[in-house]
Design an enzyme around this catalytic site. Structure first.
Site, PDB file in Angstrom:
ATOM      1  N   ASP A 169       0.849  -1.192   0.000  1.00  0.00           N
ATOM      2  CA  ASP A 169       0.000   0.000   0.000  1.00  0.00           C
ATOM      3  C   ASP A 169       0.887   1.246   0.000  1.00  0.00           C
ATOM      4  O   ASP A 169       2.098   1.167   0.184  1.00  0.00           O
ATOM      5  CB  ASP A 169      -0.880  -0.048   1.258  1.00  0.00           C
ATOM      6  CG  ASP A 169      -1.970   1.018   1.276  1.00  0.00           C
ATOM      7  OD1 ASP A 169      -2.320   1.535   0.200  1.00  0.00           O
ATOM      8  OD2 ASP A 169      -2.473   1.326   2.369  1.00  0.00           O
TER       9      ASP A 169
ATOM     10  N   GLU B 271       2.719   4.947  -4.115  1.00  0.00           N
ATOM     11  CA  GLU B 271       2.694   5.849  -5.286  1.00  0.00           C
ATOM     12  C   GLU B 271       3.994   6.651  -5.487  1.00  0.00           C
ATOM     13  O   GLU B 271       4.208   7.057  -6.634  1.00  0.00           O
ATOM     14  CB  GLU B 271       1.526   6.841  -5.148  1.00  0.00           C
ATOM     15  CG  GLU B 271       0.165   6.214  -5.266  1.00  0.00           C
ATOM     16  CD  GLU B 271      -0.221   5.369  -4.068  1.00  0.00           C
ATOM     17  OE1 GLU B 271      -0.935   4.372  -4.247  1.00  0.00           O
ATOM     18  OE2 GLU B 271       0.215   5.685  -2.949  1.00  0.00           O
TER      19      GLU B 271
ATOM     20  N   ASP C  43      -9.203   3.998  -1.818  1.00  0.00           N
ATOM     21  CA  ASP C  43     -10.148   4.526  -0.814  1.00  0.00           C
ATOM     22  C   ASP C  43     -11.402   5.064  -1.495  1.00  0.00           C
ATOM     23  O   ASP C  43     -11.398   6.169  -2.052  1.00  0.00           O
ATOM     24  CB  ASP C  43      -9.488   5.646   0.001  1.00  0.00           C
ATOM     25  CG  ASP C  43      -8.299   5.133   0.799  1.00  0.00           C
ATOM     26  OD1 ASP C  43      -8.063   3.908   0.794  1.00  0.00           O
ATOM     27  OD2 ASP C  43      -7.595   5.953   1.409  1.00  0.00           O
TER      28      ASP C  43
END
Length: 912
Positions: free
Chosen positions: A432, A435, A555
């Site tokens: 997670d 990015e 999300d």
């Protein structure tokens, strides 16, 4: 909502002229382009470019344009293996450019499927389809066009293509598209991996996929092609409806054109280049439960127990970072997740066939007593800024980011995963925040005299001492992409873009491949552990990510709109070569309503990746929390678990041909223009159509039915007969999801269960769907089974079996038979087919013949026949109704070994 007015922009460049072209040793073309007239808008033009064109396969054309004199950044060839263009000719220099002569007279270069055409002054190129002469890409800029000819500067590249107005375009993600799966003129499409939640519409989200699929229909005949610009730099793509313009802030133009002509051909050709989707283990197709906020192990144990009590299937339990010690990767909280108790829990669930997955983030906590950090510093694995590890803040507080472009980092990362696996035998990893996400911006230091973070307030507030970095052209490039949908600086809340990776590579160039490079390193580490098939879930994605990992859409919000958006995003990722995809069921935050959660599990039960996941700050939303949701879950997941053999076979097809598991309807019905924008229904494979309720207070759904016979999977006597594509209103009370089986198909099913391991050992049944009232017809289907722990998913290793199923009706006879490849694995498992369901015929007689491996079976006395007349949801014309008296016929009591060829034949007509 942000829109872009391309017409108001001024033309930036004056184009190039082609000054030489010749055949390259590998059969391609190599040419040189010279700038026509320089300007300094967004920086100086690169004066001399190298053009390389090659038909790499019959269906794939590559057009590569770069600086002729200096190596430029490209997506690393070791991360995404592919052919390399010819080396730059060192003899090409500015002093010699006047010596160039134009050497080749033809202006086209034809392959088997595609033709590359070019003009010399100004240099433009187009790509045509050989079979029908259609122009697929055309870089000409006319005076009336708002865009320029080719522009190639150090930090600004621009090229455009003209498009026919009736072309339907798909792709260019990751973004949440409010208008559905089709690209929508003047919506912004910005590609740059960013941690802003998926609730943000028309903005650059977690992944970068600069590929689009173009579907055209001319006089009822459709054809599809795709265009990939393989470039990892930030870019804006402007689509006006009749043109598409790329504005890229670095790298090269590396275009790949895929000829199709069908959507399935396109993804086959695309994934052949970028890497076939990774094979997923069987259990990955079960249902997954997660929550950020399972404060201790006893809560997790209760969740597992409550699913069992509620009789809701559950295969995988996940921990967000609750299991960690102070949010640090590869650690356990010694109080709430003590190792002895966790190991005891894992022994228990592993014994039942369940799995356990935890999260890891790339940011490594700066902490001198933390072994992972100590070993990272000792091995010099972190991204640097001015020679020191770049400092950022994520959940543990101050962190450094591993540089996965560095081979030493890949080794270190693998070693940390090995150490953690020895501590906790997890079954997969969830990567997670990759990015990469940073709670701070700029150049930061750890504050003196105060604790950071101090444990109060939201954990995502920056508490480091930071200053903005604007001193370099990498941090403040001349052209501003529409980052985060609001043109924030490209280093905002991520790694500073002037930070450096291995071999001096700038974060400016490598930013969008960060998560991709982490997924590759994680895949290598997991596969090296026990030789098992890895399961990795990644938030950030790039071209080729599907070869290593699955993806969830980040999300999302517990709203009806967000429920609807998940379909388009899921379908896009199938096009991107990431077929194992899903969204947080019931929404990540805030609290969903009970009705919404009902409808979401009904839809989410048919996502390829099916997981309920909620935020730390949301109320509990496990599926058993409401009795109505539990009932919907038992219905929808009950069907999913019966369909596991079908889904797993689609997994095999995805791995071998790139075919998406979940697909838009136009993949199957490419000539039906009504399907081109359809974003509220989808297909699983080519046979099952899912039509969910996506609006509040609705107990029916308007569903499009392409021509043919469609059978309701929850009651196969119910059938929709469609003569031409039209909408039908379907009943959909609270606990009902409409799933329909298309004619001419055979799907393998099993009896379901609460865990996929149990469901997998139940007897098989075959459902054979013919067109309603068929007297002539055929149906086909297939089944792949294997040892899903093996890293490879293939035939010929002794641990897999593949079966083709066939059925025909002709001249009053029905025949069903199988053809088996590599029978040993299925025979060793002892699987049998015990039931066959025939749909759409006027019944069969009880007298029939059965052969197994070519030998007749004499004793058929145990067989049971039952029939039920089909009920038409859509009333046919009376004249048609009189002609068709079709029934559903079930034959039970069969004992056909899955691993042996069989053949059965019956006479038509119901026996009195």
């Amino acid at each position: 909502m942000t829109t872009v007015d391309l017409a108001s922009t001024t033309k930036i460049g004056n184009g190039y002229r082609l000054i030489s072209v010749e055949e390259s040793p590998d059969g391609g073309l190599v040419g040189h382009l010279q700038i026509k007239l320089k300007n300094n808008v967004y920086g100086a033009d690169i004066p001399l470019l190298q053009l390389y064109v090659k038909h790499e396969t019959d269906s794939r054309l590559r057009v590569h344009i770069t600086d002729a004199e200096k190596q430029r950044w490209e997506v690393p060839y070791n991360l995404l293996p592919r052919e390399k263009p010819p080396a730059l000719k060192q003899t090409v220099g500015r002093s010699r450019k006047d010596a160039y002569t134009y050497t080749l007279t033809p202006s086209e270069y034809a392959g088997s499927e595609l033709i590359f055409l070019y003009t010399t002054d100004p240099f433009t190129f187009s790509v045509k389809r050989k079979s029908n002469g259609q122009t697929l890409f055309d870089s000409r800029s006319d005076e009336s066009d708002p865009y320029s000819d080719l522009v190639f500067k150090d930090q600004y590249l621009e090229i455009s293509t003209k498009l026919p107005k009736d072309a339907s375009l798909y792709g260019l993600g990751e973004n949440t598209q409010p208008h559905g799966i089709k690209l929508y003129p003047n919506d912004p499409y910005t590609l740059y991996t960013t941690d802003i939640s998926a609730i943000n519409l028309n903005a650059d989200l977690y992944g970068s996929h600069p590929v689009y699929m173009d579907l055209r229909n001319v006089i009822g005949e459709s054809s599809t092609h795709a265009v990939l610009l393989l470039n990892s730099n930030g870019m804006d793509v402007f689509y006006t409806g009749n043109s598409l313009t790329y504005k890229v802030i670095g790298g090269v133009f590396d275009f790949y054109f895929f000829s199709g002509p069908t959507p399935l051909n396109v993804v086959d050709q695309y994934t052949q280049l970028i890497g076939r989707p990774a094979p997923m283990p069987y259990w990955a197709f079960g249902f997954h439960q997660c929550r950020w906020g399972y404060h201790n192990l006893s809560v997790v144990e209760d969740v597992v127990e409550n699913y069992k009590k509620a009789k809701i299937p559950l295969d995988v339990i996940w921990n967000d970072d609750d299991h960690m010690d102070g949010h640090k990767d590869f650690t356990l909280n010694p109080t709430n997740y003590s190792r002895p108790k966790l190991l005891e829990f894992l022994d228990k669930i592993h014994g039942q066939g369940m799995k356990y997955i935890v999260i890891i983030d790339p940011g490594i906590g700066v902490n001198t007593s933390y072994g992972v950090y100590q070993r990272g510093i000792a091995n010099d694995v972190f991204i640097k800024y001015e020679g020191k590890p770049y400092l950022a803040q994520v959940w543990p507080g101050a962190v450094n980011f591993p540089d996965f472009l560095n081979p030493k980092t890949v080794e270190w990362w693998g070693d940390e995963i090995r150490r953690f696996h020895e501590l906790v035998p997890v079954d997969g990893l969830w990567i997670d925040m990759n990015e990469a996400s940073n709670f701070c911006t700029g150049l930061c230091t750890i504050p003196e005299g105060r604790i950071c973070p101090n444990g109060t307030g939201p954990g995502w507030e920056c508490c480091l001492d930071c200053k903005n970095i604007t001193k370099t052209r990498w941090d403040d490039p001349p052209y501003k992409i529409n980052a985060s949908g609001i043109q924030v600086p490209i280093g905002y809340k991520t790694i500073a873009t002037s930070a450096s990776h291995y071999n001096g590579v700038l974060e400016y160039d490598a930013h969008s491949i960060y998560g991709f490079s982490q997924a590759i390193a994680t895949h290598k580490a997991l596969q090296g552990l026990e030789g098992k098939r890895p399961f990795i879930l990644s938030r950030s994605t790039f071209v080729g990510l599907g070869h290593y990992a699955a993806h969830w859409t980040g999300d999302n919000k517990g709203t009806w709109d967000d429920l609807k958006y998940t379909i388009s995003t899921m379908l896009n990722f199938g096009i991107f070569g990431v077929p194992m995809v899903g969204s947080d069921i019931c929404g990540f935050y805030p609290a969903p309503t009970e009705e919404l959660c009902n409808r979401w599990i009904e839809l989410g039960a048919f996502y390829p990746f099916s997981r309920d996941h909620a935020s730390y700050y949301s109320p509990r939303q496990e599926l058993y929390q409401w009795e109505t949701v539990a009932e919907s879950a038992r219905n929808a997941l009950g069907m999913r678990y019966k369909l596991l053999p079908y889904l797993y076979t689609l997994n095999y097809q995805a791995h071998t041909s790139g075919a998406p598991i979940a697909r838009p309807l136009f993949f199957t019905f490419t000539n039906e223009t009504k399907c081109y924008g359809l974003s509220t229904q989808f297909m699983l494979g080519s046979s099952l159509m899912v039509s969910p309720v996506l609006e509040e207070n609705k107990t029916n759904v308007e569903a499009l039915f392409p021509p043919g016979s469609w059978y309701n999977m929850f009651d196969m006597t119910q059938v929709i007969v469609s003569k031409e594509a039209h909408y039908t209103t379907l009943d959909a009370p609270l606990h009902v999801i409409n799933v329909h089986l298309y004619q001419n198909t055979i799907i393998p099913m099993q009896q379901g269960g609460l865990i996929s391991k149990e469901a997998r050992m139940t007897p098989f049944s075959l459902v054979i769907a013919f067109p309603i009232g068929a007297t002539e017809g055929e149906a086909k289907g297939n089944l792949f089974v294997d040892d899903d722990e093996l890293p490879e998913m293939k035939l010929g290793n002794g641990y897999s079996t593949y079966v083709d199923f066939y059925a025909t009706v002709s001249k009053g006879m029905v025949k069903v038979w199988s053809d088996v490849q590599e029978s040993k694995f299925a025979l060793d498992k002892g699987w049998i087919i015990e039931k066959i369901t025939l749909l759409g015929l006027d019944g069969i007689q009880g007298d029939f013949e059965v052969e197994v491996d070519g030998k007749p079976i004499a004793n058929t006395s145990k067989l049971e026949f039952s029939t039920a007349e089909h009920k038409y949801t859509q009333k046919l014309k009376d004249s048609d109704q009189d002609k068709i008296k079709s029934v559903m016929t079930e034959v039970k009591g069969l004992e056909l070994p899955v691993g042996k060829k069989f053949a059965i034949s019956w006479k038509m007509g119901i026996k009195a």
